[in-house]
Design an enzyme around this catalytic site. Structure first.
Site, PDB file in Angstrom:
ATOM      1  N   LYS A 207       0.672  -1.251  -0.316  1.00 35.59           N
ATOM      2  CA  LYS A 207      -0.163   0.126  -0.056  1.00 35.59           C
ATOM      3  C   LYS A 207       1.138   1.277   0.251  1.00 35.59           C
ATOM      4  CE  LYS A 207      -3.479  -2.667  -0.107  1.00 35.59           C
ATOM      5  NZ  LYS A 207      -4.092  -3.529   0.318  1.00 35.59           N
TER       6      LYS A 207
HETATM    7  C1  LIG Z   1      -5.103  -4.284   1.017  1.00 31.27           C
HETATM    8  C2  LIG Z   1      -6.805  -4.489   0.822  1.00 31.27           C
HETATM    9  C3  LIG Z   1      -7.416  -4.703   1.924  1.00 31.27           C
HETATM   10  C4  LIG Z   1      -6.590  -5.942   2.652  1.00 31.27           C
HETATM   11  O1  LIG Z   1      -5.921  -5.910   3.817  1.00 31.27           O
HETATM   12  P1  LIG Z   1      -4.798  -5.963   5.073  1.00 31.27           P
HETATM   13  O2  LIG Z   1      -3.860  -5.533   4.642  1.00 31.27           O
HETATM   14  O3  LIG Z   1      -3.944  -6.971   3.183  1.00 31.27           O
HETATM   15  O4  LIG Z   1      -6.109  -6.726   5.482  1.00 31.27           O
HETATM   16  C5  LIG Z   1      -9.353  -4.746   1.599  1.00 31.27           C
HETATM   17  N1  LIG Z   1      -8.958  -3.755   0.445  1.00 31.27           N
HETATM   18  C6  LIG Z   1      -8.181  -3.636  -0.342  1.00 31.27           C
HETATM   19  C7  LIG Z   1      -9.789  -3.214  -1.264  1.00 31.27           C
HETATM   20  C8  LIG Z   1      -7.512  -3.750  -0.291  1.00 31.27           C
HETATM   21  O5  LIG Z   1      -6.322  -3.323  -1.244  1.00 31.27           O
END
Ligand SMILES: *Cc1c(COP(=O)(O)O)cnc(C)c1O
Length: 386
Positions: free
Chosen positions: A191
């Site tokens: 992210k």
């Molecule tokens: C990354 C992501 C998640 C989940 O996040 P994690 O930290 O991997 O549990 C949920 N929704 C979207 C759209 C994502 O890109």
């Protein structure tokens, strides 16, 4: 054959890579040496820094974006028998958390231009059982918040914004997170801001932060004299101080990261958009949004009907040339789990078409302009060499 006239990449270029500086690495060392490594002062500092970014709204940190979403649904009162409207084009966590609440994810097709939930189709999906909407800002492009909240208000629905990809993005000049109902972020390694793994939830004013904290850690309430009480089966979803220390180091540079992502995205357009003189390859380009998007990803849609290579073959050919790309995401209603709930091919044609053709090109702050050029040169070569 890799044409000799094309720039070769001496090292593998992944589709994303976190930017972790020496100051952050040193700060993690300090946390490790402090004797307090799980949830403590660094988590509180991180929550306060995020809160400041969101105009003072209450923020609580979690161990993943997934547990953040799940607890948000629980706080929103989503439970067995309820329906939650969301997009079929997202990371599967978005719908899995609805199942974990015993509720049903109700998919609505995407807008083929934004690739986000088509707000024109949401109201037709509302039933007496609908409790909430989970919009997803795919690739960091915000869903239209004005229209979204107008629909939510009309039908008295809660909104849990899955803003996992849109930290640093904005709507009408205000950061995503500063407004709205529940806003959920992820700090997974891929992210725009990472803590390794982690997440954060912006709480609406009607939610008691102390109850949120109990759901985060086993439902435990601390009482005077070292006693405790448990009145709800909480989760194990607390963030560590080690992770929060990484987050604090990342947060200082978020604006810089976002600015660099925008520059790289502009360069992709300059190299791939026929309107800017690029060869017309029939690629589908993302909306050129330089006001709101944080450019979490740069995704093209491949012209599969005129391509001799399949997407998998193109991915393998790019890899041979040291270029890593990704697929984010196949339409999730076609996964066996969701077919088992009654979804089938043909339900959401736009999501299916985008899910089958999408390709995520490398984009991360430490990438060079020359990297973008190399990716485009090789992509154009592979598409044209048919
Ligand atoms: C990354 C992501 C998640 C989940 O996040 P994690 O930290 O991997 O549990 C949920 N929704 C979207 C759209 C994502 O890109």
């Amino acid at each position: 054959m890799i044409p000799a006239h094309l720039p070769s990449l001496p090292q593998f270029l992944p589709f994303t890579r976190p930017s972790l500086d020496e100051a952050t690495i040193a700060a993690v060392g300090d946390t490790l040496r402090s004797g307090w490594i799980t949830s403590g002062p660094r988590v509180q500092e991180f929550e306060a820094a995020l809160s400041a970014m969101f105009g003072g709204r209450t923020v609580r940190a979690f161990s993943s974006g997934t547990i953040t979403l799940e607890i948000a649904l629980e706080l929103a009162g989503v439970g067995p028998g309820d329906e939650v409207i969301t997009t079929p084009l997202s990371w599967v966590a978005t719908a899995n958390v609805v199942l974990h609440r015993g509720a049903r994810p109700v998919f609505v097709d995407i807008d083929p231009v934004t690739r986000n939930l088509d707000l024109d189709r949401v109201e037709a999906a509302v039933t007496a059982k609908t409790k909430a909407i989970i919009p997803v800002d795919l690739a960091g492009l915000p869903v239209d918040r004005d229209r979204l909240y107008a629909i939510a208000r009309r039908h008295s629905l809660r909104v849990i914004e899955d803003a996992a990809q849109s930290l640093g993005a904005s709507w009408r000049g205000r950061p995503i997170g500063a407004d709205g109902d529940f806003v959920s972020f992820s700090f997974h390694a891929n992210k725009n801001l990472t803590t390794g793994e982690g997440g954060a939830l912006v709480l609406p004013a009607d939610i008691d932060p102390a109850f949120c904290e109990r759901l985060r850690l086993q439902g435990v309430r601390r009482l005077d004299g070292g006693e405790m009480e448990v009145d709800v089966a909480g989760h194990k979803g607390n963030l560590t101080d080690i992770a929060a220390t990484i987050g604090l180091g990342q947060l200082r540079r978020l604006d810089e990261f976002t600015a660099r992502r925008r520059e790289l995205a502009r360069r992709y357009f300059a190299r791939l958009d026929p309107a800017q003189g690029a060869p017309d390859l029939g690629l589908g380009l993302p909306p050129a949004d330089f006001a709101d998007s944080n450019w979490h990803m740069f995704q093209v849609l491949l012209p599969l009907e005129r391509l001799a290579l399949s997407r998998g073959e193109l991915i393998a050919a790019l890899r041979e040339r040291n270029i890593g790309v990704g697929v984010h995401y196949p339409a999730m209603h076609l996964f066996a789990l969701y077919r088992g709930l009654g979804y089938a091919e043909g339900n959401f044609p736009h999501a299916e078409r985008v899910g089958a053709a999408t390709l995520t090109l490398p984009l991360f702050p430490a990438m060079t302009d020359a990297n973008v050029d190399a990716v485009c040169d090789h992509l154009i070569d592979l598409i044209q060499s048919e």
